[in-house]
Design an enzyme around this catalytic site. Structure first.
Site, mmCIF file in Angstrom:
data_model
loop_
_atom_site.group_PDB
_atom_site.id
_atom_site.type_symbol
_atom_site.label_atom_id
_atom_site.label_comp_id
_atom_site.label_asym_id
_atom_site.label_seq_id
_atom_site.Cartn_x
_atom_site.Cartn_y
_atom_site.Cartn_z
ATOM 1 N N GLU A 296 0.661 -1.167 -0.021
ATOM 2 C CA GLU A 296 0.110 -0.135 0.042
ATOM 3 C C GLU A 296 0.917 1.262 0.181
ATOM 4 O O GLU A 296 1.888 1.314 -0.018
ATOM 5 C CB GLU A 296 -0.836 0.036 1.168
ATOM 6 N N HIS B 92 -8.796 9.414 4.261
ATOM 7 C CA HIS B 92 -8.384 8.557 3.209
ATOM 8 C C HIS B 92 -8.911 9.121 1.944
ATOM 9 O O HIS B 92 -9.800 9.357 1.646
ATOM 10 C CB HIS B 92 -9.220 7.096 3.482
ATOM 11 N N HIS C 41 -10.943 9.003 8.058
ATOM 12 C CA HIS C 41 -10.535 7.670 8.006
ATOM 13 C C HIS C 41 -9.962 7.061 9.461
ATOM 14 O O HIS C 41 -10.339 6.130 10.038
ATOM 15 C CB HIS C 41 -9.818 7.218 6.811
ATOM 16 N N ARG D 267 -0.322 8.322 9.578
ATOM 17 C CA ARG D 267 -0.061 6.834 9.806
ATOM 18 C C ARG D 267 0.031 6.180 8.503
ATOM 19 O O ARG D 267 -0.509 6.282 7.335
ATOM 20 C CB ARG D 267 -1.409 6.225 10.265
HETATM 21 C C1 SIN Z 1 -7.089 0.532 3.175
HETATM 22 O O1 SIN Z 1 -7.485 -0.470 2.782
HETATM 23 O O2 SIN Z 1 -7.001 1.509 2.325
HETATM 24 C C2 SIN Z 1 -7.260 1.179 4.381
HETATM 25 C C3 SIN Z 1 -6.280 0.467 5.081
HETATM 26 C C4 SIN Z 1 -5.607 1.267 6.360
HETATM 27 O O3 SIN Z 1 -6.507 2.320 6.802
HETATM 28 O O4 SIN Z 1 -4.367 1.042 7.059
#
Ligand code: SIN
Length: 530
Positions: free
Chosen positions: A120, A238, A346, A381
């Site tokens: 990610e 997010h 988020h 984060r």
């Molecule tokens: C996501 O799946 O994009 C969220 C993961 C996260 O908030 O760490």
């Protein structure tokens, strides 16, 4: 009022709370048993909706190392991550994952039965474990709930809120007052260990990926009791919530979709991340969120799009079954159509100041998971570090509680009696409050004035509006309903966020001030207590 006694009480039933409960039951002497209080049902929590996964530095993942993970965490945290905390949590990751697997969690594996690692934003290598494709939180939560339900000596109160920490005159937490809103019943719960695992604050905002339970309850309770709170200005937005979601609670389109190569495009189908950061779609979350916000402003649109059309339909459905199913409900085929997305509140980096073992500034009171601020996340984060933090803080809390005698609790104290009497004798709660309007107003003002882009004028306006709402809502002890208690908590947390944001005259991580766009040379955390 009913009066009960336990060795420990856990408030909240997300991954942090459930994992702590299982370990406490297995490893710690609990002469008076263990109580879990949850505002909704045992299975409901913010963790349940986590899609992307859980960071784990595994020895078999040869490309990865704790050093790399710690550096990625610190870089994303924009100068405020506590290095020692990041080291500790990273080094514990393989151990907690092994234990979660022993408790029935099945992380996804490839055809050779090897764990799969995805990527990610802002991770330098693939290191994120996932389960059920894009249903990681749900799969972990489900396994832990099953385990807990098989244990007879854990008592569970559902539809119950913790409304007051019972702290004595020596500043030691001795228990709490619980309120079952279905039965309209209060209960005094004595417990030498009170553990807050209540999750985040997303519902303070008009648009959020978090479910309706996320009203900052544990943070507000701890603050009311005099605990130190920290980093309260840092709210993570997010970048990619599903823009067609009908209510304020937005369905998440996991960052892992960008991890698999999806691109962000504007209404004309043009990519734009190259204008903002060389890491493009996988830049840290705060940067991608501001880029999207900016693009939406410039093109006068309500959303941008995620182009995942390079992923064949069958593969998309297998890797992201929940996202695929939701898109299809809206007649969007991710293999052919762009997915409309926009930013949404988020995650909360701030919270009750704790050590990595959950200890707070009040003896006997603990906080773990999103309600806590260990210093891991700093100002922003790193994706999928949250479930890892939930697990490691729960793990360490239990190690700490092994050193405490949970059979003793001095409850006979004048301050505790005063607090209980405040609920017994409070008749002011009969006043009528238009709670639905208040929820709407608070969420709107936080979204418009304390959101992705902030400035002094907007923050001052929010402060003034919050003051007015607080005057309208004058209940300080007993409230009539779950929503009223939530409003009491939301007002407390909202005011803290605004005050911390006004004090931080710089832009750092998720806190962006257009009147102070630069970062200060020296990064400093803020903390505060009553
Ligand atoms: C996501 O799946 O994009 C969220 C993961 C996260 O908030 O760490």
């Amino acid at each position: 009022m009913k009066h009960t006694r336990y060795s420990a009480v856990i408030v909240g039933s997300g991954i942090a709370g459930l994992y702590a409960a299982i370990k406490l039951e297995r490893e710690v002497n609990l002469p008076n048993g263990l109580l879990i209080i949850t505002k909704s049902q045992l299975i409901e929590s913010n963790s349940k909706y986590a899609q992307g996964g859980m960071v784990c530095v595994m020895p078999e993942n040869k490309l990865d190392s704790c050093t790399l993970h710690i550096e990625d965490t610190i870089k994303a945290g924009a100068g405020l991550t506590d290095r020692k905390v990041a080291e500790f949590i990273s080094e514990k990751s393989a151990e907690v994952v092994k234990e979660l697997q022993n408790f029935g969690v099945d992380f996804d594996r490839d055809e050779n039965n090897k764990l799969k690692f995805t990527k990610e934003a802002a991770h330098s290598v693939n290191r994120i474990l996932h389960a059920g494709g894009d249903a990681t939180g749900f799969c972990i939560e489900n396994a832990l709930v099953k385990y807990i339900l098989s244990k007879k000596n854990i008592t569970i109160y559902e539809q119950t809120l913790a409304v007051e920490i019972l702290k004595d005159s020596k500043n030691i937490s001795r228990g709490l007052i619980a309120y079952n809103y279905n039965e309209n019943e209060y209960e005094v719960v004595e417990a030498p260990a009170v553990i807050l695992a209540t999750g985040g604050i997303g519902q303070l905002y008009k648009y959020t990926t978090n479910p309706d339970i996320t009203t900052g309850d544990g943070i507000a309770l701890a603050y009311r009791a005099g605990a130190i709170v920290k980093d309260m200005e840092f709210v993570q937005f997010h970048p990619t919530a599903f823009a067609l979601s009908e209510k304020g609670t937005m369905f998440l389109i996991s960052e892992a979709v960008r991890g698999e190569g999806a691109k962000l495009v504007n209404k004309d189908g043009q990519t734009f991340m190259e204008k903002y950061d060389k890491r493009l779609e996988l830049a840290p979350r705060d940067i991608v969120t501001r880029a999207i916000y900016n693009e939406m402003r410039q093109t006068k649109t309500q959303n941008v799009y995620l182009d995942a059309t390079h992923i064949p339909e069958e593969k998309f459905e297998k890797r992201f079954p929940t996202i695929y199913a939701t898109c299809k409900e809206y007649n969007i085929n991710p293999a052919k159509d762009y997915i409309p997305v926009s930013p949404s509140a988020h995650y909360f980096m701030g919270g009750v100041k704790t050590k990595v073992n959950g200890t707070t500034s009040i003896e006997g009171l603990y906080a773990i998971g999103e309600a806590a601020c260990t210093g891991l996340h700093g100002a922003n984060r790193l994706a999928s570090n949250s479930i890892l933090e939930c697990a490691v803080t729960a793990y360490e809390l239990v190690n700490h509680l092994k050193t405490i005698d949970l059979s003793k609790n001095e409850f006979n104290d004048k301050e505790i009696i005063r607090l209980i009497d405040a609920y017994k004798n409070d008749n002011s709660f009969n006043q009528k409050v238009n709670i639905d309007n208040m929820f709407k107003e608070l969420k709107e003002l936080m979204w418009s004035n304390v959101g992705i882009i902030r400035n002094k004028e907007k923050l001052e306006k929010a402060k003034e509006q919050l003051e007015k709402l607080s005057q309208e809502f004058s209940l300080s002890y007993k409230c009539n309903t779950r929503n009223e208690y939530e409003m009491r908590n939301m007002l407390t947390v909202a005011k803290l966020i605004v005050n911390f944001a006004l004090n931080r005259k710089e832009s750092r991580g998720a806190h962006y001030r257009e009147d102070f766009p630069e970062k200060e040379m020296i990064a400093k955390s803020q903390q505060y207590s009553l």
